[in-house]
Design an enzyme around this catalytic site. Structure first.
Site, PDB file in Angstrom:
ATOM      1  N   LYS A   1     -17.249  -7.178   6.400  1.00 54.97           N
ATOM      2  CA  LYS A   1     -16.416  -8.282   6.890  1.00 54.97           C
ATOM      3  C   LYS A   1     -15.827  -7.966   8.265  1.00 54.97           C
ATOM      4  O   LYS A   1     -15.657  -6.803   8.623  1.00 54.97           O
ATOM      5  CB  LYS A   1     -15.321  -8.600   5.876  1.00 54.97           C
TER       6      LYS A   1
ATOM      7  N   ARG B   1      -2.676  -5.875  -8.611  1.00 59.07           N
ATOM      8  CA  ARG B   1      -1.504  -6.738  -8.438  1.00 59.07           C
ATOM      9  C   ARG B   1      -1.470  -7.848  -9.474  1.00 59.07           C
ATOM     10  O   ARG B   1      -0.438  -8.182 -10.003  1.00 59.07           O
ATOM     11  CB  ARG B   1      -1.493  -7.349  -7.033  1.00 59.07           C
TER      12      ARG B   1
ATOM     13  N   SER C   1      -3.028  -7.933   2.690  1.00 57.28           N
ATOM     14  CA  SER C   1      -3.303  -7.798   4.129  1.00 57.28           C
ATOM     15  C   SER C   1      -3.635  -9.158   4.725  1.00 57.28           C
ATOM     16  O   SER C   1      -3.251  -9.456   5.858  1.00 57.28           O
ATOM     17  CB  SER C   1      -4.451  -6.821   4.354  1.00 57.28           C
TER      18      SER C   1
ATOM     19  N   HIS D   1       0.847  -1.203   0.000  1.00 61.34           N
ATOM     20  CA  HIS D   1       0.000   0.000   0.000  1.00 61.34           C
ATOM     21  C   HIS D   1       0.887   1.259   0.000  1.00 61.34           C
ATOM     22  O   HIS D   1       0.610   2.226  -0.702  1.00 61.34           O
ATOM     23  CB  HIS D   1      -0.893   0.036   1.251  1.00 61.34           C
TER      24      HIS D   1
HETATM   25  O1  PNS Z   1      -9.321  -2.868   0.865  1.00 58.21           O
HETATM   26  P1  PNS Z   1     -10.621  -3.346   0.312  1.00 58.21           P
HETATM   27  O2  PNS Z   1     -11.389  -4.144   1.354  1.00 58.21           O
HETATM   28  O3  PNS Z   1     -10.470  -4.085  -0.988  1.00 58.21           O
HETATM   29  O4  PNS Z   1     -11.467  -2.011   0.009  1.00 58.21           O
HETATM   30  C1  PNS Z   1     -12.759  -2.083  -0.517  1.00 58.21           C
HETATM   31  C2  PNS Z   1     -13.480  -0.738  -0.394  1.00 58.21           C
HETATM   32  C3  PNS Z   1     -13.427  -0.237   1.025  1.00 58.21           C
HETATM   33  C4  PNS Z   1     -12.835   0.280  -1.301  1.00 58.21           C
HETATM   34  C5  PNS Z   1     -14.958  -0.993  -0.852  1.00 58.21           C
HETATM   35  O5  PNS Z   1     -15.453  -2.109  -0.176  1.00 58.21           O
HETATM   36  C6  PNS Z   1     -15.874   0.191  -0.598  1.00 58.21           C
HETATM   37  O6  PNS Z   1     -15.748   1.214  -1.219  1.00 58.21           O
HETATM   38  N1  PNS Z   1     -16.793   0.021   0.364  1.00 58.21           N
HETATM   39  C7  PNS Z   1     -17.736   1.042   0.754  1.00 58.21           C
HETATM   40  C8  PNS Z   1     -19.151   0.639   0.401  1.00 58.21           C
HETATM   41  C9  PNS Z   1     -19.452   0.943  -1.053  1.00 58.21           C
HETATM   42  O7  PNS Z   1     -19.332   2.061  -1.505  1.00 58.21           O
HETATM   43  N2  PNS Z   1     -19.858  -0.111  -1.819  1.00 58.21           N
HETATM   44  C10 PNS Z   1     -20.240   0.033  -3.211  1.00 58.21           C
HETATM   45  C11 PNS Z   1     -19.052  -0.067  -4.166  1.00 58.21           C
HETATM   46  S1  PNS Z   1     -18.386  -1.698  -4.201  1.00 58.21           S
END
Ligand code: PNS
Length: 161
Positions: free
Chosen positions: A44, A93, A131, A20
Site C-alpha cells: 500500500k 482493538r 493510523s 501503539h
Molecule cells: O500495521 P499493519 O499494516 O497492519 O502491519 C501489517 C504487517 C506489516 C505486519 C504485515 O503486512 C506483514 O507482515 N507484511 C510483510 C509481508 C508478509 O510477511 N506477508 C505475509 C503475512 S500476511
C-alpha cells in the site's frame, strides 16, 4: 540478546500512535525487549517514508534500551528467522481486527511452523485510534492531541502543508 525474553512488534506504523505506544509499554511488563519492526516497502501507498516513520517511533522511546527500532522488507517470517525470534505481538482493538489478524497468523505459521503471536488489548480510551484516522485528521489540520505525541503531530502537519 541471548537469554532475554524478546518479542517483535511488526507493522506499517504510518504513523506510530499513542495506541501503539501503549501496547509496547504493556509488552515491556512481560518481556525484556521489544523490537519494533517497521515494514519498509508495503504494497500500500504510505504517507510517511521509512525514515520518517522511524524518526516518529524514536520520539516515543528516546533512549529506552529495552526497545529496538528496526526495518524489514519482504516476508515477516524471513525477518523473524533471521533475528532468531519466533514471537510477535499485535494489537487487538475490536472484532474487525480479528479476521485479518487470524488470517495473518495462520499464514505466517504455515510458512514458519514455530511462529507464535500474542494479541494485546490497548487501554480503552486509546482503543479507537488508528493510523488511518490520525492521517485523516492531520490532512484537515484537526487536533491530534491524545492520538499521537507532539513530535509526530508536527511531522504530520508539515507533511500536509
Ligand atoms: O500495521 P499493519 O499494516 O497492519 O502491519 C501489517 C504487517 C506489516 C505486519 C504485515 O503486512 C506483514 O507482515 N507484511 C510483510 C509481508 C508478509 O510477511 N506477508 C505475509 C503475512 S500476511
Amino acid at each position: 540478546m541471548k537469554n532475554k525474553k524478546v518479542i517483535v512488534y511488526p507493522g506499517s506504523f504510518d504513523p506510530f500512535t499513542l495506541g501503539h505506544k501503549d501496547l509496547v509499554d504493556r509488552a515491556l511488563k512481560m518481556f525484556d525487549h521489544v523490537i519494533i519492526a517497521v515494514l519498509k516497502n508495503p504494497q500500500k501507498d504510505l504517507l510517511l517514508d521509512p525514515e520518517e516513520r522511524i524518526k516518529v517511533i524514536k520520539s516515543y522511546f528516546q533512549d529506552n534500551e529495552a526497545v529496538t527500532i528496526d526495518t524489514f522488507e519482504g516476508l515477516l517470517v524471513d525477518y523473524l528467522q533471521e533475528k532468531e525470534v519466533n514471537l510477535i505481538m499485535r494489537g487487538m482493538r475490536m472484532l474487525s481486527d480479528f479476521e485479518y489478524e487470524f488470517q495473518m497468523s495462520l499464514t505466517n505459521r504455515n510458512l514458519y511452523s514455530d511462529f507464535e503471536a500474542i494479541y494485546l488489548v490497548p487501554a480503552m480510551e486509546l482503543s479507537f485510534i488508528s493510523s488511518s484516522i490520525v492521517r485523516e485528521i492531520a490532512k484537515f489540520k484537526g487536533e491530534l492531541k491524545g492520538l499521537v505525541n507532539k513530535e509526530t503531530a508536527a511531522i504530520l502537519y508539515e507533511k500536509f502543508k
